[in-house]
Scaffold this active site. Structure first.
Site, PDB file in Angstrom:
ATOM      1  N   ASP A  35       0.821  -1.217   0.000  1.00 24.03           N
ATOM      2  CA  ASP A  35       0.000   0.000   0.000  1.00 24.03           C
ATOM      3  C   ASP A  35       0.851   1.261   0.000  1.00 24.03           C
ATOM      4  O   ASP A  35       0.417   2.315  -0.467  1.00 24.03           O
ATOM      5  CB  ASP A  35      -0.922   0.011   1.221  1.00 24.03           C
ATOM      6  CG  ASP A  35      -2.001  -1.059   1.140  1.00 24.03           C
ATOM      7  OD1 ASP A  35      -2.278  -1.522   0.018  1.00 24.03           O
ATOM      8  OD2 ASP A  35      -2.538  -1.434   2.197  1.00 24.03           O
ATOM      9  N   GLU A  36       2.073   1.129   0.508  1.00 19.95           N
ATOM     10  CA  GLU A  36       2.977   2.283   0.572  1.00 19.95           C
ATOM     11  C   GLU A  36       4.077   2.175  -0.489  1.00 19.95           C
ATOM     12  O   GLU A  36       5.161   2.738  -0.330  1.00 19.95           O
ATOM     13  CB  GLU A  36       3.564   2.386   1.979  1.00 19.95           C
ATOM     14  CG  GLU A  36       2.487   2.642   3.031  1.00 19.95           C
ATOM     15  CD  GLU A  36       3.034   2.636   4.459  1.00 19.95           C
ATOM     16  OE1 GLU A  36       4.257   2.448   4.628  1.00 19.95           O
ATOM     17  OE2 GLU A  36       2.235   2.820   5.402  1.00 19.95           O
ATOM     18  N   CYS A  37       3.786   1.415  -1.563  1.00 15.69           N
ATOM     19  CA  CYS A  37       4.642   1.300  -2.761  1.00 15.69           C
ATOM     20  C   CYS A  37       5.947   0.537  -2.544  1.00 15.69           C
ATOM     21  O   CYS A  37       6.858   0.620  -3.377  1.00 15.69           O
ATOM     22  CB  CYS A  37       4.953   2.688  -3.338  1.00 15.69           C
ATOM     23  SG  CYS A  37       3.484   3.564  -3.898  1.00 15.69           S
TER      24      CYS A  37
END
Length: 455
Positions: A391-393
């Site tokens: 979700d945070e790449c």
């Protein structure tokens, strides 16, 4: 004033008196006419009257044959995907458009299709032969173009050294180039089977079967087998960090010893020479043959500008590796070191993760769900952390965990690793690897009998 004739004649379905007044219909036979017809039958000769039952029976038989023929013709029309004729809409009938009329909304009865039993397989009879013919035609066309066959069935492109090694084998044995290394215990497999034309007359299989062709138990999607040591689990293959790569990096794994994968060269010639120097069974009878073959490989490589035992590409890849993973070959993903974006470490160290995963070795999820859920209590936070990283790449984190679960070898973890692989490869734009991994997990076989052509 003469009324216009109704186009449906005596068989008109309309019962509305207004319609009868607006259109003329054929007059039904009168009672007098019926009486005259009856009297005419009474005055017929005995001989003619005697013939009536027979002629009536003959007429009924003729009608039955006509009816059967009509049904057969209608069925043929259905097989041609044609609809039977339908009466036209009567646009001059105001009752059909008048919302206040009692007949508004009523639709004209249409012809009904005959009921066909399901076991007749009408649509199957129509389409299955066409689909099968199309598949065979496509397969035959692919077999005539090995490059496209490999791309279509194995989802990857081959590096230049792949064709070069095959040409070397042709120079040694033009009739059966695939058998050049056989006497030394090395076999060309996988995509080389396509060049050897082994698929031309082979049985057609499902797409996933081709992706499992010579795919060993611990081979991740990045690894594609091209050489095997006969009778063992030792195999060499191309290593691709991305499906589109054609660098030619080669690696080796022995499935009987575990999941460890070692990158040993930058082209297929390096793989053969590695085998001749480290893995071939040497005897007084083949020692000279081994030396001669090795010399021929080195001369061919030199003549065709193929660098043997190169290290430049391997060093460049080593710098790009973000973590080692359990198979020790590591993974390469886009990573911004300044922003630390693209990868983060797992919540557990490798040592602790191995302890957690070892609990799944003897668990059969289907028969012992309680034990599986208990073991998942320690693993679930690591899985959740990997998805949070996505979700945070930090896509590499999910891929690392998926690879580690895969390398553990526990089949009970297939359902846990599958969404991790799908998510990571999707975010990294490596969809071919998704297909390869899904096919592998659907039928992940142990052992060394992995030749699709023998199935």
């Amino acid at each position: 004033m003469d009324k216009p004739a109704c186009k449906y004649g005596a068989s008109c379905y309309q019962k509305n008196p207004a319609h009868k007044e607006k259109y003329s219909h054929p007059t039904e036979p009168t009672d007098d006419a019926s009486t005259k017809a009856d009297e005419s039958l009474e005055h017929e000769s005995p001989q003619k009257a005697a013939e009536t039952p027979a002629s009536s029976s003959s007429k009924r038989q003729s009608e039955d044959q006509s009816s059967a023929t009509g049904a057969e013709d209608l069925l043929n029309e259905i097989k041609k995907c044609k609809r039977p004729p339908t009466p036209e809409k009567d646009h001059n009938n105001k009752e059909e458009t008048d919302q206040s009329h009692e007949y508004y909304g009523m639709t004209r009865q249409r012809y009904t299709l005959p009921e066909v039993p399901m076991d007749v397989g009408l649509m199957s009879d129509i389409y299955d032969p066409q689909i099968e013919f199309s598949k065979k035609a496509e397969y035959k066309e692919l077999c005539s173009d090995p490059k496209q066959f490999i791309k279509h069935k194995f989802l990857v492109d081959m590096p230049a050294c792949f064709d070069s090694l095959w040409k070397f084998c042709e120079s040694k044995n033009s009739d059966k180039p695939v058998e050049v290394f056989d006497k030394l215990g090395l076999r060309l497999v996988g995509p080389f089977d396509v060049l050897a034309k082994k698929f031309i007359d082979a049985k057609m299989h499902e797409p996933g079967d081709y992706l499992r062709h010579w795919r060993f138990y611990y081979d991740p999607p990045e690894f594609q087998t091209i050489l095997v040591k006969k009778g063992t689990g030792l195999h060499y293959g191309y290593w691709r960090d991305s499906p589109s790569e054609t660098t030619g990096l080669v690696a080796v794994n022995d499935v009987n010893k575990g999941c460890e994968i070692k990158l040993i060269g930058e082209n297929s010639f390096d793989a053969v020479i590695h085998f001749l120097e480290n893995e071939v069974t040497t005897t007084p009878f083949n020692k000279a043959q081994i030396a001669s073959l090795k010399k021929s490989l080195e001369e061919w490589a030199k003549d065709h500008n193929i660098q043997l035992k190169g290290q430049e590409q391997l060093r460049a890849r080593n710098k790009a590796v973000v973590c080692k993973t359990f198979h020790k070959a590591g993974i390469v993903v886009p990573f911004d070191r300044k922003k630390e974006l693209g990868y983060r470490q797992l919540l557990e160290s490798d040592a602790n993760l191995k302890k957690i995963l070892s609990k799944f070795d003897s668990i059969d999820k289907a028969t012992d769900k309680v034990a599986f859920d208990k073991a998942m209590e320690d693993l679930q936070p690591v899985v959740t952390g990997a998805f949070i990283a996505v979700d945070e790449c930090d896509f590499g984190t999910a891929l690392e965990l998926a690879v580690d679960l895969f390398c553990s070898g526990a089949s009970s973890l297939h359902d846990v690793m599958r969404p991790l692989f799908v998510t990571a490869y999707s975010m990294l734009k490596r969809p071919q690897f998704i297909a390869i991994m899904k096919s592998h997990l659907d039928n992940r076989r142990k052992g060394t009998d992995l030749d699709l052509l023998h199935k």
